[in-house]
Scaffold this active site. Structure first.
Site, mmCIF file in Angstrom:
data_model
loop_
_atom_site.group_PDB
_atom_site.id
_atom_site.type_symbol
_atom_site.label_atom_id
_atom_site.label_comp_id
_atom_site.label_asym_id
_atom_site.label_seq_id
_atom_site.Cartn_x
_atom_site.Cartn_y
_atom_site.Cartn_z
ATOM 1 N N ARG A 289 0.866 -1.193 0.000
ATOM 2 C CA ARG A 289 0.000 0.000 0.000
ATOM 3 C C ARG A 289 0.900 1.240 0.000
ATOM 4 O O ARG A 289 1.431 1.631 1.026
ATOM 5 C CB ARG A 289 -0.874 -0.030 1.261
ATOM 6 C CG ARG A 289 -1.948 1.039 1.306
ATOM 7 C CD ARG A 289 -2.515 1.137 2.706
ATOM 8 N NE ARG A 289 -1.656 1.925 3.562
ATOM 9 C CZ ARG A 289 -1.550 1.766 4.883
ATOM 10 N NH1 ARG A 289 -2.206 0.825 5.503
ATOM 11 N NH2 ARG A 289 -0.762 2.553 5.593
ATOM 12 N N HIS A 293 -3.715 4.403 4.558
ATOM 13 C CA HIS A 293 -4.796 3.427 4.708
ATOM 14 C C HIS A 293 -6.103 4.024 4.191
ATOM 15 O O HIS A 293 -6.809 3.421 3.390
ATOM 16 C CB HIS A 293 -4.938 3.031 6.173
ATOM 17 C CG HIS A 293 -6.126 2.181 6.463
ATOM 18 N ND1 HIS A 293 -6.268 0.893 5.973
ATOM 19 C CD2 HIS A 293 -7.245 2.436 7.173
ATOM 20 C CE1 HIS A 293 -7.406 0.394 6.385
ATOM 21 N NE2 HIS A 293 -8.029 1.307 7.101
ATOM 22 N N TYR A 302 4.137 6.342 11.154
ATOM 23 C CA TYR A 302 4.476 4.992 11.616
ATOM 24 C C TYR A 302 5.339 4.183 10.643
ATOM 25 O O TYR A 302 5.727 3.064 10.952
ATOM 26 C CB TYR A 302 3.198 4.203 11.937
ATOM 27 C CG TYR A 302 2.177 4.120 10.815
ATOM 28 C CD1 TYR A 302 2.337 3.220 9.778
ATOM 29 C CD2 TYR A 302 1.061 4.942 10.817
ATOM 30 C CE1 TYR A 302 1.405 3.132 8.760
ATOM 31 C CE2 TYR A 302 0.107 4.871 9.812
ATOM 32 C CZ TYR A 302 0.291 3.959 8.772
ATOM 33 O OH TYR A 302 -0.632 3.894 7.764
#
Length: 392
Positions: A289, A293, A302
Protein backbone atom coordinates in the site's frame (compact mmCIF):
# COMPACT_ATOMS: atom_id res chain seq x y z
CA UNK A 1 18.21 -0.20 2.49
CA UNK A 2 21.21 0.42 4.69
CA UNK A 3 21.14 0.86 8.45
CA UNK A 4 22.07 4.52 7.97
CA UNK A 5 19.15 5.05 5.61
CA UNK A 6 16.79 3.45 8.05
CA UNK A 7 18.07 5.58 10.89
CA UNK A 8 17.90 8.74 8.80
CA UNK A 9 14.33 8.27 7.66
CA UNK A 10 12.74 6.57 10.64
CA UNK A 11 9.58 8.33 11.82
CA UNK A 12 9.58 9.44 15.45
CA UNK A 13 8.06 6.63 17.44
CA UNK A 14 7.52 4.74 14.23
CA UNK A 15 7.92 1.05 13.56
CA UNK A 16 11.42 -0.13 12.71
CA UNK A 17 11.08 -2.74 9.96
CA UNK A 18 12.92 -6.06 10.15
CA UNK A 19 16.32 -6.25 8.47
CA UNK A 20 15.09 -8.60 5.74
CA UNK A 21 14.05 -7.19 2.36
CA UNK A 22 10.31 -6.79 2.73
CA UNK A 23 9.90 -6.48 -1.03
CA UNK A 24 11.13 -10.07 -1.50
CA UNK A 25 8.22 -12.50 -1.67
CA UNK A 26 10.48 -15.55 -1.48
CA UNK A 27 11.09 -18.43 -3.86
CA UNK A 28 7.52 -19.73 -3.71
CA UNK A 29 6.04 -16.48 -5.02
CA UNK A 30 4.61 -16.81 -8.54
CA UNK A 31 5.98 -14.14 -10.86
CA UNK A 32 6.10 -13.67 -14.64
CA UNK A 33 7.28 -10.07 -14.87
CA UNK A 34 10.29 -8.85 -12.91
CA UNK A 35 10.36 -5.34 -11.46
CA UNK A 36 12.29 -4.08 -14.51
CA UNK A 37 9.66 -5.42 -16.90
CA UNK A 38 11.59 -8.45 -18.15
CA UNK A 39 9.92 -11.85 -18.35
CA UNK A 40 10.85 -14.28 -15.62
CA UNK A 41 12.10 -17.70 -16.75
CA UNK A 42 9.89 -20.69 -16.01
CA UNK A 43 10.57 -22.20 -12.63
CA UNK A 44 9.08 -24.62 -10.17
CA UNK A 45 6.98 -21.73 -8.80
CA UNK A 46 5.46 -20.22 -11.93
CA UNK A 47 5.40 -23.12 -14.39
CA UNK A 48 2.11 -24.63 -13.08
CA UNK A 49 0.33 -21.39 -14.04
CA UNK A 50 2.09 -20.55 -17.31
CA UNK A 51 -0.63 -22.24 -19.36
CA UNK A 52 -3.09 -19.60 -18.19
CA UNK A 53 -1.15 -16.96 -20.13
CA UNK A 54 -0.81 -18.92 -23.38
CA UNK A 55 -4.04 -17.54 -24.83
CA UNK A 56 -3.41 -13.99 -23.65
CA UNK A 57 -2.45 -11.96 -26.70
CA UNK A 58 -0.71 -8.63 -27.00
CA UNK A 59 -3.97 -6.70 -27.34
CA UNK A 60 -5.25 -8.14 -24.07
CA UNK A 61 -2.02 -7.26 -22.29
CA UNK A 62 -2.24 -3.71 -23.60
CA UNK A 63 -5.83 -3.58 -22.35
CA UNK A 64 -4.60 -4.68 -18.92
CA UNK A 65 -2.10 -1.82 -18.85
CA UNK A 66 -4.84 0.62 -19.88
CA UNK A 67 -6.92 -0.65 -16.96
CA UNK A 68 -4.01 -0.13 -14.58
CA UNK A 69 -3.53 3.47 -15.73
CA UNK A 70 -7.22 4.38 -15.66
CA UNK A 71 -7.82 2.78 -12.27
CA UNK A 72 -4.87 4.66 -10.79
CA UNK A 73 -6.32 7.92 -12.15
CA UNK A 74 -9.74 7.15 -10.64
CA UNK A 75 -8.01 6.54 -7.34
CA UNK A 76 -6.03 9.78 -7.51
CA UNK A 77 -9.19 11.72 -8.26
CA UNK A 78 -10.98 10.13 -5.33
CA UNK A 79 -8.10 11.17 -3.07
CA UNK A 80 -8.15 14.74 -4.42
CA UNK A 81 -11.91 15.05 -4.09
CA UNK A 82 -11.72 14.03 -0.45
CA UNK A 83 -8.99 16.56 0.26
CA UNK A 84 -11.20 19.24 -1.32
CA UNK A 85 -14.12 18.37 0.91
CA UNK A 86 -16.22 16.61 -1.72
CA UNK A 87 -15.96 13.14 -0.12
CA UNK A 88 -16.11 12.12 3.51
CA UNK A 89 -13.39 9.49 3.09
CA UNK A 90 -11.36 7.73 0.42
CA UNK A 91 -9.44 4.44 0.78
CA UNK A 92 -6.66 4.51 -1.78
CA UNK A 93 -5.52 1.46 -3.74
CA UNK A 94 -2.26 3.08 -4.86
CA UNK A 95 0.21 0.28 -5.54
CA UNK A 96 -2.37 -2.49 -5.61
CA UNK A 97 -3.67 -1.92 -9.15
CA UNK A 98 -2.09 -5.04 -10.65
CA UNK A 99 -3.36 -7.32 -7.89
CA UNK A 100 -6.90 -6.11 -8.51
CA UNK A 101 -6.92 -5.81 -12.29
CA UNK A 102 -5.32 -9.23 -12.67
CA UNK A 103 -7.95 -10.80 -10.43
CA UNK A 104 -10.83 -8.83 -11.92
CA UNK A 105 -9.91 -9.70 -15.49
CA UNK A 106 -9.63 -13.39 -14.63
CA UNK A 107 -13.26 -13.50 -13.50
CA UNK A 108 -16.03 -14.51 -15.90
CA UNK A 109 -19.26 -12.46 -16.02
CA UNK A 110 -21.15 -15.02 -13.91
CA UNK A 111 -18.47 -15.08 -11.18
CA UNK A 112 -19.46 -13.07 -8.12
CA UNK A 113 -17.17 -10.73 -6.17
CA UNK A 114 -17.46 -9.80 -2.50
CA UNK A 115 -15.16 -6.79 -1.95
CA UNK A 116 -13.94 -4.96 1.10
CA UNK A 117 -13.81 -1.20 0.60
CA UNK A 118 -10.63 -0.74 -1.45
CA UNK A 119 -11.42 -2.90 -4.48
CA UNK A 120 -11.81 -0.06 -6.98
CA UNK A 121 -9.84 -2.00 -9.60
CA UNK A 122 -12.02 -5.09 -9.32
CA UNK A 123 -15.11 -2.86 -9.53
CA UNK A 124 -13.69 -1.35 -12.70
CA UNK A 125 -13.15 -4.77 -14.27
CA UNK A 126 -16.69 -5.85 -13.30
CA UNK A 127 -18.14 -2.79 -15.01
CA UNK A 128 -19.18 -0.77 -11.96
CA UNK A 129 -19.07 2.95 -12.91
CA UNK A 130 -16.49 4.71 -10.70
CA UNK A 131 -18.99 7.51 -10.09
CA UNK A 132 -20.96 5.07 -7.97
CA UNK A 133 -17.94 4.41 -5.77
CA UNK A 134 -17.60 8.15 -5.21
CA UNK A 135 -21.28 8.45 -4.35
CA UNK A 136 -20.87 6.03 -1.48
CA UNK A 137 -17.95 7.95 0.00
CA UNK A 138 -19.79 11.23 -0.60
CA UNK A 139 -22.63 9.88 1.52
CA UNK A 140 -25.39 10.23 -1.04
CA UNK A 141 -26.05 6.52 -1.53
CA UNK A 142 -25.35 3.16 0.02
CA UNK A 143 -23.27 2.00 -2.90
CA UNK A 144 -25.31 3.21 -5.82
CA UNK A 145 -25.11 0.03 -7.84
CA UNK A 146 -27.25 -3.08 -8.06
CA UNK A 147 -24.98 -5.94 -7.06
CA UNK A 148 -26.69 -8.29 -9.46
CA UNK A 149 -26.07 -6.05 -12.49
CA UNK A 150 -22.32 -6.64 -12.32
CA UNK A 151 -22.03 -9.58 -9.90
CA UNK A 152 -20.12 -7.22 -7.64
CA UNK A 153 -21.44 -6.92 -4.11
CA UNK A 154 -21.63 -3.64 -2.25
CA UNK A 155 -18.51 -2.53 -0.39
CA UNK A 156 -18.15 -3.91 3.12
CA UNK A 157 -16.65 -1.46 5.59
CA UNK A 158 -16.53 -3.84 8.57
CA UNK A 159 -13.30 -5.81 8.30
CA UNK A 160 -13.75 -9.41 7.20
CA UNK A 161 -17.56 -9.68 7.14
CA UNK A 162 -17.58 -10.23 3.40
CA UNK A 163 -15.60 -13.46 3.71
CA UNK A 164 -18.53 -15.22 5.35
CA UNK A 165 -20.96 -13.61 2.91
CA UNK A 166 -18.91 -14.96 0.03
CA UNK A 167 -18.79 -18.49 1.39
CA UNK A 168 -22.52 -18.49 2.01
CA UNK A 169 -23.12 -17.32 -1.53
CA UNK A 170 -20.72 -19.94 -2.87
CA UNK A 171 -22.54 -22.67 -0.94
CA UNK A 172 -25.73 -21.46 -2.61
CA UNK A 173 -24.08 -21.60 -6.02
CA UNK A 174 -23.15 -25.22 -5.39
CA UNK A 175 -26.68 -26.10 -4.25
CA UNK A 176 -28.06 -24.47 -7.39
CA UNK A 177 -25.95 -26.93 -9.37
CA UNK A 178 -23.87 -24.23 -11.04
CA UNK A 179 -20.57 -26.01 -10.42
CA UNK A 180 -18.78 -28.70 -12.41
CA UNK A 181 -21.39 -28.97 -15.17
CA UNK A 182 -18.81 -28.50 -17.90
CA UNK A 183 -20.74 -25.49 -19.24
CA UNK A 184 -18.30 -22.56 -19.30
CA UNK A 185 -21.18 -20.08 -19.30
CA UNK A 186 -22.83 -21.67 -16.27
CA UNK A 187 -20.15 -22.90 -13.90
CA UNK A 188 -19.64 -20.17 -11.32
CA UNK A 189 -17.03 -19.21 -8.75
CA UNK A 190 -17.07 -16.63 -5.99
CA UNK A 191 -14.22 -14.35 -4.96
CA UNK A 192 -13.79 -12.82 -1.50
CA UNK A 193 -11.34 -9.92 -1.15
CA UNK A 194 -9.64 -8.71 1.99
CA UNK A 195 -6.35 -7.26 3.18
CA UNK A 196 -3.67 -8.79 5.38
CA UNK A 197 -5.29 -7.22 8.43
CA UNK A 198 -8.51 -9.02 7.61
CA UNK A 199 -6.83 -12.39 8.11
CA UNK A 200 -6.79 -11.73 11.86
CA UNK A 201 -10.56 -11.46 12.03
CA UNK A 202 -12.72 -14.26 13.34
CA UNK A 203 -15.00 -13.98 10.31
CA UNK A 204 -12.06 -14.73 8.02
CA UNK A 205 -11.11 -17.90 9.85
CA UNK A 206 -14.71 -19.05 10.23
CA UNK A 207 -15.18 -18.53 6.49
CA UNK A 208 -12.19 -20.76 5.75
CA UNK A 209 -13.66 -23.49 7.95
CA UNK A 210 -17.03 -23.43 6.21
CA UNK A 211 -15.45 -23.23 2.76
CA UNK A 212 -13.23 -26.24 3.47
CA UNK A 213 -15.84 -28.56 4.92
CA UNK A 214 -18.49 -27.68 2.33
CA UNK A 215 -16.05 -27.68 -0.60
CA UNK A 216 -17.44 -24.28 -1.56
CA UNK A 217 -16.49 -22.80 -4.97
CA UNK A 218 -14.77 -19.77 -3.52
CA UNK A 219 -11.40 -18.04 -3.94
CA UNK A 220 -10.09 -16.09 -0.96
CA UNK A 221 -7.97 -13.24 -2.32
CA UNK A 222 -5.80 -11.65 0.35
CA UNK A 223 -4.03 -8.47 -0.73
CA UNK A 224 -1.05 -8.44 1.56
CA UNK A 225 -0.16 -4.74 1.36
CA UNK A 226 2.00 -5.05 4.49
CA UNK A 227 0.10 -2.68 6.74
CA UNK A 228 -3.19 -2.99 8.60
CA UNK A 229 -3.59 0.76 9.16
CA UNK A 230 -0.48 1.27 11.35
CA UNK A 231 0.24 -2.38 12.17
CA UNK A 232 3.01 -4.02 10.09
CA UNK A 233 2.98 -7.65 9.05
CA UNK A 234 5.34 -8.78 11.80
CA UNK A 235 2.75 -7.72 14.35
CA UNK A 236 -0.07 -9.49 12.53
CA UNK A 237 1.13 -13.03 11.83
CA UNK A 238 4.15 -15.29 12.06
CA UNK A 239 3.65 -17.24 8.82
CA UNK A 240 2.74 -15.82 5.39
CA UNK A 241 -1.04 -15.59 4.81
CA UNK A 242 -1.00 -18.08 1.90
CA UNK A 243 0.26 -20.82 4.21
CA UNK A 244 -2.80 -20.32 6.40
CA UNK A 245 -4.73 -22.44 3.89
CA UNK A 246 -2.69 -25.54 4.83
CA UNK A 247 -4.35 -25.72 8.21
CA UNK A 248 -7.78 -25.63 6.67
CA UNK A 249 -7.04 -28.30 4.09
CA UNK A 250 -6.96 -26.52 0.75
CA UNK A 251 -4.28 -24.89 -1.43
CA UNK A 252 -2.67 -21.56 -0.74
CA UNK A 253 -0.61 -19.66 -3.34
CA UNK A 254 1.54 -16.55 -3.01
CA UNK A 255 1.64 -14.40 -6.14
CA UNK A 256 3.47 -11.18 -6.97
CA UNK A 257 0.62 -8.70 -6.60
CA UNK A 258 2.56 -6.04 -8.50
CA UNK A 259 2.76 -8.32 -11.54
CA UNK A 260 -0.55 -8.15 -13.38
CA UNK A 261 0.25 -11.21 -15.51
CA UNK A 262 0.99 -13.35 -12.47
CA UNK A 263 -2.10 -12.13 -10.62
CA UNK A 264 -4.20 -12.91 -13.66
CA UNK A 265 -2.75 -16.40 -14.24
CA UNK A 266 -2.97 -17.56 -10.64
CA UNK A 267 -6.50 -16.23 -10.22
CA UNK A 268 -7.63 -17.99 -13.40
CA UNK A 269 -6.21 -21.22 -12.00
CA UNK A 270 -7.98 -20.78 -8.67
CA UNK A 271 -11.27 -19.82 -10.29
CA UNK A 272 -11.10 -22.86 -12.59
CA UNK A 273 -10.60 -25.10 -9.55
CA UNK A 274 -13.67 -23.60 -7.91
CA UNK A 275 -15.86 -23.81 -11.01
CA UNK A 276 -14.78 -27.41 -11.63
CA UNK A 277 -15.87 -28.50 -8.18
CA UNK A 278 -12.40 -28.80 -6.66
CA UNK A 279 -13.20 -26.44 -3.79
CA UNK A 280 -11.61 -23.31 -2.34
CA UNK A 281 -8.18 -21.75 -2.84
CA UNK A 282 -6.46 -18.98 -0.90
CA UNK A 283 -4.43 -16.57 -3.03
CA UNK A 284 -2.10 -14.11 -1.32
CA UNK A 285 -1.21 -11.17 -3.56
CA UNK A 286 2.14 -9.93 -2.23
CA UNK A 287 1.97 -6.17 -2.78
CA UNK A 288 2.27 -2.86 -0.96
CA UNK A 289 0.00 0.00 0.00
CA UNK A 290 1.97 3.00 -1.25
CA UNK A 291 -0.56 5.51 0.05
CA UNK A 292 -2.36 5.97 3.32
CA UNK A 293 -4.80 3.43 4.71
CA UNK A 294 -7.51 6.00 4.11
CA UNK A 295 -7.52 9.79 3.88
CA UNK A 296 -8.02 9.87 7.65
CA UNK A 297 -4.61 8.30 8.14
CA UNK A 298 -1.04 9.68 8.07
CA UNK A 299 1.42 6.86 7.34
CA UNK A 300 4.45 9.11 7.88
CA UNK A 301 3.74 8.71 11.60
CA UNK A 302 4.48 4.99 11.62
CA UNK A 303 6.52 3.92 8.58
CA UNK A 304 9.73 5.09 6.96
CA UNK A 305 10.14 6.71 3.56
CA UNK A 306 12.90 4.29 2.53
CA UNK A 307 10.41 1.44 2.75
CA UNK A 308 8.00 3.22 0.45
CA UNK A 309 10.79 4.06 -1.99
CA UNK A 310 11.84 0.41 -2.14
CA UNK A 311 8.34 -0.57 -3.22
CA UNK A 312 8.02 2.29 -5.70
CA UNK A 313 10.85 0.63 -7.59
CA UNK A 314 8.48 -2.31 -8.12
CA UNK A 315 5.59 -0.21 -9.37
CA UNK A 316 3.07 -2.39 -11.25
CA UNK A 317 2.40 0.16 -14.01
CA UNK A 318 6.06 0.91 -14.68
CA UNK A 319 6.96 -2.76 -15.08
CA UNK A 320 4.07 -3.53 -17.46
CA UNK A 321 4.83 -0.40 -19.47
CA UNK A 322 8.48 -1.40 -19.75
CA UNK A 323 7.56 -4.92 -20.84
CA UNK A 324 5.11 -3.86 -23.54
CA UNK A 325 7.46 -1.19 -24.86
CA UNK A 326 10.24 -3.76 -25.14
CA UNK A 327 7.83 -6.03 -27.02
CA UNK A 328 6.98 -3.21 -29.41
CA UNK A 329 3.32 -3.35 -28.39
CA UNK A 330 3.13 0.28 -27.25
CA UNK A 331 5.19 3.43 -27.58
CA UNK A 332 5.37 6.84 -25.94
CA UNK A 333 2.44 8.09 -28.02
CA UNK A 334 0.21 5.30 -26.68
CA UNK A 335 1.19 6.17 -23.12
CA UNK A 336 0.46 9.87 -23.70
CA UNK A 337 -2.91 9.11 -25.28
CA UNK A 338 -3.88 6.80 -22.45
CA UNK A 339 -2.85 9.38 -19.85
CA UNK A 340 -5.01 11.92 -21.69
CA UNK A 341 -7.88 9.42 -21.63
CA UNK A 342 -7.33 9.04 -17.89
CA UNK A 343 -7.49 12.80 -17.42
CA UNK A 344 -10.80 12.96 -19.30
CA UNK A 345 -12.13 10.14 -17.14
CA UNK A 346 -11.11 12.08 -14.04
CA UNK A 347 -12.93 15.19 -15.30
CA UNK A 348 -16.06 13.13 -15.93
CA UNK A 349 -16.22 11.54 -12.52
CA UNK A 350 -15.32 14.82 -10.78
CA UNK A 351 -18.23 16.59 -12.44
CA UNK A 352 -20.56 13.69 -11.66
CA UNK A 353 -19.47 13.70 -8.04
CA UNK A 354 -19.95 17.43 -7.56
CA UNK A 355 -23.42 17.40 -9.09
CA UNK A 356 -24.80 14.42 -7.20
CA UNK A 357 -28.04 15.46 -5.51
CA UNK A 358 -28.67 14.77 -1.86
CA UNK A 359 -31.05 11.83 -1.62
CA UNK A 360 -34.47 12.05 0.04
CA UNK A 361 -34.15 10.91 3.63
CA UNK A 362 -36.48 7.98 2.99
CA UNK A 363 -33.73 6.34 0.92
CA UNK A 364 -31.78 5.65 4.09
CA UNK A 365 -34.52 3.36 5.32
CA UNK A 366 -35.92 2.05 2.02
CA UNK A 367 -34.05 -1.22 1.60
CA UNK A 368 -33.27 -2.33 5.15
CA UNK A 369 -35.91 -5.07 4.98
CA UNK A 370 -37.64 -6.59 1.97
CA UNK A 371 -41.07 -5.97 3.55
CA UNK A 372 -42.43 -2.99 5.57
CA UNK A 373 -41.11 -3.02 9.13
CA UNK A 374 -42.61 -1.08 12.04
CA UNK A 375 -39.27 -0.24 13.66
CA UNK A 376 -37.86 1.13 10.42
CA UNK A 377 -41.01 3.12 9.73
CA UNK A 378 -40.84 4.63 13.22
CA UNK A 379 -37.16 5.53 12.83
CA UNK A 380 -37.85 7.09 9.42
CA UNK A 381 -40.59 9.26 10.93
CA UNK A 382 -38.32 10.32 13.79
CA UNK A 383 -35.60 11.30 11.37
CA UNK A 384 -38.10 13.29 9.28
CA UNK A 385 -39.13 15.20 12.40
CA UNK A 386 -35.49 15.89 13.20
CA UNK A 387 -34.87 17.20 9.66
CA UNK A 388 -37.93 19.43 9.79
CA UNK A 389 -36.38 21.23 12.74
CA UNK A 390 -33.88 22.85 10.35
CA UNK A 391 -36.57 24.30 8.08
CA UNK A 392 -37.44 28.00 8.23
Amino acid sequence: MSDDEVAASAAPGGHEPPERDITDGGPEMVQFLAADGTRVELSESNEPYAAYLEDVGTDEMVAMLRDLILVRRVDAEGFALQRQGELGLWPSLLGQEAAQVGAGRAMRPQDYAFPGYREHGVAWCKGVPPENLLGMFRGVNHGGWDSNDNNFHLYTIVIGNQMLHAVGYAMGVARDGDVATGDADRDTAVMAFTGDGGTAQGDFNEALVFAAVTHAPVVFYVQNNHWAISEPNDRQFTIPPYRRADGFGFPGIRVDGNDVLASYAVTRYALDRARNGQGPTLVEAFTYRMGAHTTSDDPTKYRISAEVDAWKAKDPIDRMTAYLKAEGAIDDSWVEETQAEADELAKRIRKACQTMPDPPHEEMFAHVYAEPHQLIERESAQFADYQSGFED
